[in-house]
Design a protein around this motif. Structure first.
Motif, PDB file in Angstrom:
ATOM      1  N   ASP A   7      33.384  45.492  41.122  1.00  0.00           N
ATOM      2  CA  ASP A   7      33.993  45.331  39.803  1.00  0.00           C
ATOM      3  C   ASP A   7      33.857  43.915  39.255  1.00  0.00           C
ATOM      4  N   MET A   8      33.379  42.994  40.075  1.00  0.00           N
ATOM      5  CA  MET A   8      33.313  41.574  39.702  1.00  0.00           C
ATOM      6  C   MET A   8      34.677  41.120  39.198  1.00  0.00           C
ATOM      7  N   SER A   9      35.673  41.217  40.084  1.00  0.00           N
ATOM      8  CA  SER A   9      37.033  40.860  39.692  1.00  0.00           C
ATOM      9  C   SER A   9      37.803  40.340  40.897  1.00  0.00           C
ATOM     10  N   LEU A  10      38.899  39.659  40.589  1.00  0.00           N
ATOM     11  CA  LEU A  10      39.839  39.189  41.587  1.00  0.00           C
ATOM     12  C   LEU A  10      41.193  39.815  41.295  1.00  0.00           C
ATOM     13  N   SER A  11      41.741  40.529  42.253  1.00  0.00           N
ATOM     14  CA  SER A  11      43.083  41.084  42.116  1.00  0.00           C
ATOM     15  C   SER A  11      44.067  40.110  42.756  1.00  0.00           C
ATOM     16  N   VAL A  12      45.103  39.757  42.007  1.00  0.00           N
ATOM     17  CA  VAL A  12      46.086  38.790  42.465  1.00  0.00           C
ATOM     18  C   VAL A  12      47.361  39.531  42.840  1.00  0.00           C
ATOM     19  N   ILE A  13      48.027  39.104  43.912  1.00  0.00           N
ATOM     20  CA  ILE A  13      49.256  39.790  44.321  1.00  0.00           C
ATOM     21  C   ILE A  13      50.245  39.810  43.157  1.00  0.00           C
TER      22      ILE A  13
END
Length: 441
Positions: free
Chosen positions: A93-99
């Motif tokens: 997805d070319m993404s960063l999921s943050v808590i």
């Protein structure tokens, strides 16, 4: 250590500089952080995005760099190293999921075609790294993506260095603060960054500053001191406002006047020139306006020339081509306007023309042969923003397009009053044809 919700706590190390603190606290809709190289801009941009994601659960952010390779090297890997315990990277997805539910999409925009993939998308926060490497059109598309039916702040954060295709619009908005209709001054904030502010870099790599200090003067001024009036790739590096710009009250009397124009529906650029008895040329007035038809443009040119005894208007030769819609040429349409001075086709050879402009800008016995009135604000803005053509170094680039019109008119005007340059373009070599004439010819 864990919280009641079993979320891991990550201690984020690093002490921001005073400039970085100012960047973090900015609540302007558009904040640009930049200037010199080595000012800690990329680190600050990542820290700001993480802070926004942790403070506003569920916020959606976008981080953009010019190329995918630069994005991965300058941000993806540092993100994982600095915040790996609180972010999850998805290469698919070319993404960063943050808590906490926030997300940072990772994008690239190498050309104007690439930005079309973002049309219709919505983001609360957009971070554009190295914004001067992108055109104003790209910036306008990202501005349109800044929306959403929620209570999250809507902001764009930019980092930037002098130079590049976007130098002109970044300088206009954040350095010169010259705003157009619909642009509010309070929305734009610039925070300068110098390598001397980055104490962490200075302590770890003291030779970095020495390397910058050893650069050629113009490159050193841009990269070390963050000067926006000089940068590498500048076409008219000899242009100096302290030398080539004068007050209107300093213009001499007894000038003979002529004009030059570059017409396009996207922009009409008209310059009024005055020449004295020594051949020195003065640009005394200008008109730059977009969205004008040929007839409307002629009215504006005639109004600008009124009362000045203009000898002629040097114009782009393509105006003499007949238009398919009317069967008339642009020349016929414009010349028929009352008060329009005689129009002549310009010598529009690019390289000889630019060489001649440079010759007029050069100092002869301590002074140039071209001086521009301070009333000509658009020409003064565009001359230093013009870039070299990457494929033809002796030619000016056509991008960014919005800074080309007034310099084109300047080239037309100067070429209309001076003899053709002695450094003619290389003649094409041909063998002489054998004579085939007979007494029947």
């Amino acid at each position: 250590m864990t919280t009641e919700n079993n979320l891991r706590i990550k201690t984020i190390t690093g002490i921001p500089t005073e400039r970085q603190k100012e960047f973090f606290s900015s609540e302007a809709k558009y904040t640009a952080y930049g200037g010199a190289r080595g000012g800690g801009k990329s680190w600050a941009l990542r820290r700001k995005l993480i802070a926004m994601c942790l403070r506003y659960k569920g916020i959606r952010c976008l981080l953009v760099r010019r190329s995918l390779g630069e994005l991965k090297a300058n941000h993806v890997l540092p993100f994982l190293k600095e915040y790996g315990d609180i972010v999850t990277y998805s290469a698919t997805d070319m993404s960063l999921s943050v808590i906490g539910g926030s997300r940072i999409d990772l994008g690239y925009c190498d050309c104007e075609r690439d930005v079309l993939r973002y049309q219709g998308l919505e983001y609360d926060v957009i971070a554009i790294d190295e914004a001067t490497q992108m055109s104003e059109y790209i910036f306008s598309i990202f501005k349109a993506c800044l929306r959403g039916a929620n209570d999250f702040p809507k902001r764009i954060y930019l980092t930037c260095n002098p130079g590049g295709v976007g130098h002109s619009w970044v300088k206009r908005l954040f350095i010169d603060r010259k705003f157009r209709l619909g642009e509010a001054a309070e929305d734009y904030k610039f925070i300068p960054a110098l390598v001397y502010d980055n104490t962490a870099l200075l302590s770890k790599d003291p030779d970095y500053v020495k390397n910058l200090e050893s650069l050629p003067p113009r490159l050193r001024d841009a990269w070390l001191y963050g000067r926006w009036d000089v940068f590498e790739g500048q076409f008219f590096s000899e242009f100096d406002t302290s030398v080539h710009v004068c007050l209107p009250s300093s213009l001499p009397e007894g000038l003979k006047y002529f004009a030059a124009m570059d017409y396009g529906f996207d922009m009409l650029a008209v310059l009024i020139f005055g020449i004295d008895n020594t051949g020195k040329i003065y640009v005394v007035d200008e008109l730059c306006r977009s969205g004008l038809t040929l007839g409307e443009a002629a009215i504006h040119v005639a109004s600008l020339c009124h009362g000045r005894s203009i000898e002629f208007v040097s114009s782009s030769p393509d105006l003499w081509n007949r238009r398919q819609d009317s069967g008339r040429s642009g020349f016929e349409i414009m010349q028929s306007c009352d008060g329009m001075p005689p129009m002549i086709p310009a010598d529009n050879r690019r390289i000889p023309g630019w060489r001649m402009v440079k010759e007029y800008l050069a100092l002869h016995d301590g002074s140039p042969r071209l001086v521009i009135s301070s009333d000509c604000k658009e020409l003064i803005r565009c001359i230093p923003a013009l870039l070299h053509n990457k494929d033809r170094p002796e030619d000016a680039s056509g991008e960014p397009h919005d800074v080309t019109h007034a310099p084109e008119a300047l080239r037309y005007g100067i070429m209309s009053r001076c003899p053709p340059p002695s450094f003619n373009e290389k003649a094409e070599f041909r063998f002489r044809k054998k004579s085939s004439s007979t007494f029947f010819d």
